[in-house]
Design an enzyme around this catalytic site. Sequence first.
Site, PDB file in Angstrom:
ATOM      1  N   TYR A 156       0.843  -1.205   0.000  1.00  0.00           N
ATOM      2  CA  TYR A 156       0.000   0.000   0.000  1.00  0.00           C
ATOM      3  C   TYR A 156       0.879   1.257   0.000  1.00  0.00           C
ATOM      4  CZ  TYR A 156      -4.391   2.500   0.603  1.00  0.00           C
ATOM      5  OH  TYR A 156      -5.483   3.311   0.423  1.00  0.00           O
ATOM      6  N   LYS A 163      -2.907   8.523   2.735  1.00  0.00           N
ATOM      7  CA  LYS A 163      -4.123   8.376   3.553  1.00  0.00           C
ATOM      8  C   LYS A 163      -3.894   8.924   4.968  1.00  0.00           C
ATOM      9  CE  LYS A 163      -6.948   6.353   0.605  1.00  0.00           C
ATOM     10  NZ  LYS A 163      -7.899   7.206  -0.131  1.00  0.00           N
TER      11      LYS A 163
HETATM   12  P1  NAP Z   1     -12.204   3.907  -8.172  1.00  0.00           P
HETATM   13  O1  NAP Z   1     -13.513   3.474  -8.645  1.00  0.00           O
HETATM   14  O2  NAP Z   1     -11.040   3.691  -9.086  1.00  0.00           O
HETATM   15  O3  NAP Z   1     -12.294   5.426  -7.718  1.00  0.00           O
HETATM   16  C1  NAP Z   1     -11.179   6.286  -7.649  1.00  0.00           C
HETATM   17  C2  NAP Z   1     -11.593   7.544  -8.339  1.00  0.00           C
HETATM   18  O4  NAP Z   1     -10.591   8.562  -8.231  1.00  0.00           O
HETATM   19  C3  NAP Z   1     -11.830   7.313  -9.837  1.00  0.00           C
HETATM   20  O5  NAP Z   1     -13.099   7.825 -10.187  1.00  0.00           O
HETATM   21  C4  NAP Z   1     -10.721   8.130 -10.468  1.00  0.00           C
HETATM   22  O6  NAP Z   1     -11.016   8.599 -11.743  1.00  0.00           O
HETATM   23  C5  NAP Z   1     -10.638   9.257  -9.464  1.00  0.00           C
HETATM   24  N1  NAP Z   1      -9.492  10.126  -9.689  1.00  0.00           N
HETATM   25  C6  NAP Z   1      -8.173   9.798  -9.731  1.00  0.00           C
HETATM   26  N2  NAP Z   1      -7.441  10.902 -10.003  1.00  0.00           N
HETATM   27  C7  NAP Z   1      -8.316  11.930 -10.122  1.00  0.00           C
HETATM   28  C8  NAP Z   1      -8.191  13.308 -10.418  1.00  0.00           C
HETATM   29  N3  NAP Z   1      -6.998  13.896 -10.636  1.00  0.00           N
HETATM   30  N4  NAP Z   1      -9.306  14.084 -10.462  1.00  0.00           N
HETATM   31  C9  NAP Z   1     -10.529  13.538 -10.265  1.00  0.00           C
HETATM   32  N5  NAP Z   1     -10.712  12.229  -9.993  1.00  0.00           N
HETATM   33  C10 NAP Z   1      -9.621  11.441  -9.934  1.00  0.00           C
HETATM   34  O7  NAP Z   1     -11.792   3.128  -6.831  1.00  0.00           O
HETATM   35  P2  NAP Z   1     -12.452   3.154  -5.365  1.00  0.00           P
HETATM   36  O8  NAP Z   1     -11.881   1.964  -4.699  1.00  0.00           O
HETATM   37  O9  NAP Z   1     -13.904   3.335  -5.454  1.00  0.00           O
HETATM   38  O10 NAP Z   1     -11.764   4.414  -4.692  1.00  0.00           O
HETATM   39  C11 NAP Z   1     -12.489   5.478  -4.110  1.00  0.00           C
HETATM   40  C12 NAP Z   1     -11.852   5.912  -2.795  1.00  0.00           C
HETATM   41  O11 NAP Z   1     -12.005   4.869  -1.843  1.00  0.00           O
HETATM   42  C13 NAP Z   1     -10.349   6.169  -2.900  1.00  0.00           C
HETATM   43  O12 NAP Z   1      -9.998   7.267  -2.084  1.00  0.00           O
HETATM   44  C14 NAP Z   1      -9.763   4.893  -2.331  1.00  0.00           C
HETATM   45  O13 NAP Z   1      -8.457   5.057  -1.828  1.00  0.00           O
HETATM   46  C15 NAP Z   1     -10.762   4.641  -1.227  1.00  0.00           C
HETATM   47  N6  NAP Z   1     -10.745   3.302  -0.644  1.00  0.00           N
HETATM   48  C16 NAP Z   1     -10.859   2.212  -1.464  1.00  0.00           C
HETATM   49  C17 NAP Z   1     -10.807   0.949  -0.895  1.00  0.00           C
HETATM   50  C18 NAP Z   1     -10.879  -0.288  -1.765  1.00  0.00           C
HETATM   51  O14 NAP Z   1     -10.453  -1.359  -1.310  1.00  0.00           O
HETATM   52  N7  NAP Z   1     -11.414  -0.195  -2.957  1.00  0.00           N
HETATM   53  C19 NAP Z   1     -10.678   0.789   0.497  1.00  0.00           C
HETATM   54  C20 NAP Z   1     -10.585   1.921   1.285  1.00  0.00           C
HETATM   55  C21 NAP Z   1     -10.618   3.174   0.700  1.00  0.00           C
HETATM   56  P3  NAP Z   1     -10.329   7.827 -13.009  1.00  0.00           P
HETATM   57  O15 NAP Z   1     -10.718   6.397 -12.914  1.00  0.00           O
HETATM   58  O16 NAP Z   1     -10.881   8.551 -14.164  1.00  0.00           O
HETATM   59  O17 NAP Z   1      -8.854   8.005 -12.845  1.00  0.00           O
END
Ligand code: NAP
Length: 258
Positions: A156, A163
């Site tokens: 990570y 984070k």
């Molecule tokens: P996700 O669907 O890939 O979402 C991440 C989002 O961030 C995507 O829509 C991506 O857009 C966007 N993004 C990246 N760079 C950006 C920028 N410069 N401007 C605007 N948007 C941008 O994955 P997710 O897992 O749902 O992630 C959402 C949040 O949850 C993140 O903060 C992640 O760290 C957190 N989280 C996830 C998990 C897990 O296991 N999945 C666990 C805990 C926390 P593009 O795809 O167009 O780049």
Amino acid sequence: MAQLLAGKSALILGVANKWSLAYAIAQAYRREGARVLLTYQGDRQRQAVEEMGAEIGAENVFACDVSQDADLERLRETVRGTVASLDAVVHSIAFANREDLSRPFVETSREGYLLAQEVSAYSLVAVARATAPLMTRGGSIVTLSYLGATRVVENYNVMGVAKAALEAATRYLAADLGPAGIRVNAISAGPVKTASARGIRDFSKVLDGVAKISPLRRNTDPAEVADAAVFLASDLGRGVTANVLFVDCGFQAMGLAH
Ligand code: NAP
């Protein structure tokens, strides 16, 4: 049953596809009666997110790259032009170079470190600054974090450090914006298979480990994260700010497991 977000308007950043945590949150906010505005990063996602927005009845769907000041300026004007007042913001955005999520943390480049911080942590500050003036009757800002902020989770790496900054920013923003009635919280979600998560090396091993060890003996469902985000945006969460709420089947409590 009364809808928990009836009469509220919410801006949700970070919908990329149907697996995005932001999409699960958008669906739950609509279910609870909120008017919803969605953003996506750039043209690559435009059509898909517009279709998802139409399916759930989003009020507006528009582009916002959080690393671009002009986009954040436009974000404020677009929200202002769509709703009379904003009640909730969901920041569900993170990015790090793939190679920084697989090699040892000590090898992280300056550029990779700064990129992860800018997109994954500083963007919360920038989004809060752009949207807080629109929350004229108070409101809720929710961001998404992960256990890697406070514990070492293999691979990570640079994202864990981002984070940690994000969770600290949550507390500082809560202190700044609390007098205006704006609450700022993070949800620390258990691992969920999304596009971002797939960038982390050996992510499926993390899912297997959590299912074996967590008190609930399973992984987190995106709908559970979404319901916690509903609670935080609703009047039920009115006393909760500067908090990190774990929605992870209890995994964070575990030490050594048999
Ligand atoms: P996700 O669907 O890939 O979402 C991440 C989002 O961030 C995507 O829509 C991506 O857009 C966007 N993004 C990246 N760079 C950006 C920028 N410069 N401007 C605007 N948007 C941008 O994955 P997710 O897992 O749902 O992630 C959402 C949040 O949850 C993140 O903060 C992640 O760290 C957190 N989280 C996830 C998990 C897990 O296991 N999945 C666990 C805990 C926390 P593009 O795809 O167009 O780049």
